[in-house]
Design a protein around this motif. Structure first.
Motif, PDB file in Angstrom:
ATOM      1  N   CYS A   1       0.843  -1.209   0.000  1.00  0.00           N
ATOM      2  CA  CYS A   1       0.000   0.000   0.000  1.00  0.00           C
ATOM      3  C   CYS A   1       0.873   1.253   0.000  1.00  0.00           C
ATOM      4  N   SER A   2       1.980   1.184  -0.726  1.00  0.00           N
ATOM      5  CA  SER A   2       2.916   2.303  -0.758  1.00  0.00           C
ATOM      6  C   SER A   2       3.370   2.581  -2.188  1.00  0.00           C
ATOM      7  N   ASN A   3       3.777   3.797  -2.416  1.00  0.00           N
ATOM      8  CA  ASN A   3       4.439   4.141  -3.674  1.00  0.00           C
ATOM      9  C   ASN A   3       5.946   4.040  -3.448  1.00  0.00           C
ATOM     10  N   ARG A   4       6.604   3.172  -4.202  1.00  0.00           N
ATOM     11  CA  ARG A   4       8.048   3.027  -4.075  1.00  0.00           C
ATOM     12  C   ARG A   4       8.722   3.984  -5.033  1.00  0.00           C
ATOM     13  N   LEU A   5       9.575   4.829  -4.497  1.00  0.00           N
ATOM     14  CA  LEU A   5      10.322   5.783  -5.313  1.00  0.00           C
ATOM     15  C   LEU A   5      11.793   5.409  -5.255  1.00  0.00           C
TER      16      LEU A   5
ATOM     17  N   GLY B   1      15.995   5.606  -2.377  1.00  0.00           N
ATOM     18  CA  GLY B   1      14.676   6.223  -2.418  1.00  0.00           C
ATOM     19  C   GLY B   1      13.897   5.839  -1.172  1.00  0.00           C
ATOM     20  N   LEU B   2      12.602   5.876  -1.266  1.00  0.00           N
ATOM     21  CA  LEU B   2      11.769   5.618  -0.097  1.00  0.00           C
ATOM     22  C   LEU B   2      10.409   5.094  -0.552  1.00  0.00           C
ATOM     23  N   TYR B   3       9.647   4.645   0.428  1.00  0.00           N
ATOM     24  CA  TYR B   3       8.261   4.254   0.178  1.00  0.00           C
ATOM     25  C   TYR B   3       7.359   5.334   0.766  1.00  0.00           C
ATOM     26  N   GLU B   4       6.504   5.882  -0.065  1.00  0.00           N
ATOM     27  CA  GLU B   4       5.496   6.820   0.420  1.00  0.00           C
ATOM     28  C   GLU B   4       4.278   5.971   0.794  1.00  0.00           C
TER      29      GLU B   4
ATOM     30  N   SER C   1       1.409  10.179  -5.758  1.00  0.00           N
ATOM     31  CA  SER C   1       2.349  10.739  -4.799  1.00  0.00           C
ATOM     32  C   SER C   1       2.070  12.228  -4.607  1.00  0.00           C
ATOM     33  N   ILE C   2       2.288  12.700  -3.372  1.00  0.00           N
ATOM     34  CA  ILE C   2       2.016  14.118  -3.125  1.00  0.00           C
ATOM     35  C   ILE C   2       3.175  15.006  -3.571  1.00  0.00           C
TER      36      ILE C   2
END
Ligand SMILES: [Zn+2]
Length: 233
Positions: free
Chosen positions: A42-46, A207-210, A218-219
């Motif tokens: 349930c995350s956006n991976r960047l 990167g990170l997970y939003e 993504s915001i």
């Protein structure tokens, strides 16, 4: 770039060198990671460009999830001053995936540093800012850990300066503690994470997970982080 100073530091022009830090942003009792399931679904991976470099196969010690409220707080703080560096602490949980055994942190709040000295190319946390982090953690975020820190580099790019690395080693020494650097003018960001042997690369970042609870957009549209495509879609 950042510095962390105390009243007893050696003042050297704009630079404050601290030789014997007395405050450590880590618990005296050794925490252990919570058993949990990775919220990657349930995350956006960047991803950063370095993670896409096949010659750089270093796996980080932890992966970093940031909840949208914390993410918003960090980004608003970062964009509040495009001339001077700002920063603060990241709080949340340190977890271990119940299936894979891999470790991750979930940043669910940011504590902007209030007692800082700063300029266009440096940020100095003071002993008061460190005490304020600890007090706020105990009062408003019981059971949570300081899982790292963030700061901005207006117009300077994403890297860890010598001071940043010094600060990270002395005040955020736990292997799960990370450093998020944001370049607010050009919307770039990166997370500096130790590798399993403890090494911290000061140039190549992750990167990170939003963590947004669903596949919403993504915001932030980072210029240097690329959304990872879901192979199932
Ligand atoms: Zn810095």
């Amino acid at each position: 770039m950042s510095q962390l100073g105390e009243g007893t530091g050696i003042v050297k022009g704009k630079e404050t060198l601290v030789t014997s830090p007395r405050i450590k942003l880590a618990s005296d009792t050794q925490p252990v990671p919570r058993k949990a399931y990775s919220p990657a679904w349930c995350s956006n991976r960047l991803e950063s460009i370095y993670e896409r470099d096949e010659d750089w196969l270093e796996k980080p010690q932890v992966e970093v999830f940031i909840t949208q409220p914390a993410y918003s707080c960090i980004c608003l703080h970062a964009q509040s001053d495009l001339q001077n560096e700002v920063g603060g602490a990241l709080t949340g949980k340190w977890c271990q995936d119940a299936i894979s055994g891999s470790q991750f942190i979930v940043v669910d709040a940011a504590l902007p540093a209030r007692h800082t000295r700063y300029g266009s190319a440096f940020l100095t946390f003071t002993s008061d800012s460190l005490l304020a982090f600890q007090r706020e953690l105990e009062t408003n975020h019981p059971g949570k850990l300081i899982v790292g820190w963030y700061h901005t580099h207006p117009g300077m790019g994403v890297f860890m300066s010598g001071y940043d690395t010094w600060l990270h080693e002395h005040f955020f020494p736990e292997h799960y503690q990370v450093a998020l650097v944001i370049e607010p003018r050009s919307a770039q960001a990166g997370v500096f994470i130790r590798q399993p042997d403890g090494y911290l690369d000061a140039r190549r970042y992750y990167g990170l997970y939003e963590l947004n609870g669903s596949h919403t957009a993504s915001i932030i549209d980072w210029q240097n982080l690329i959304p990872r495509e879901d192979p199932d879609e």
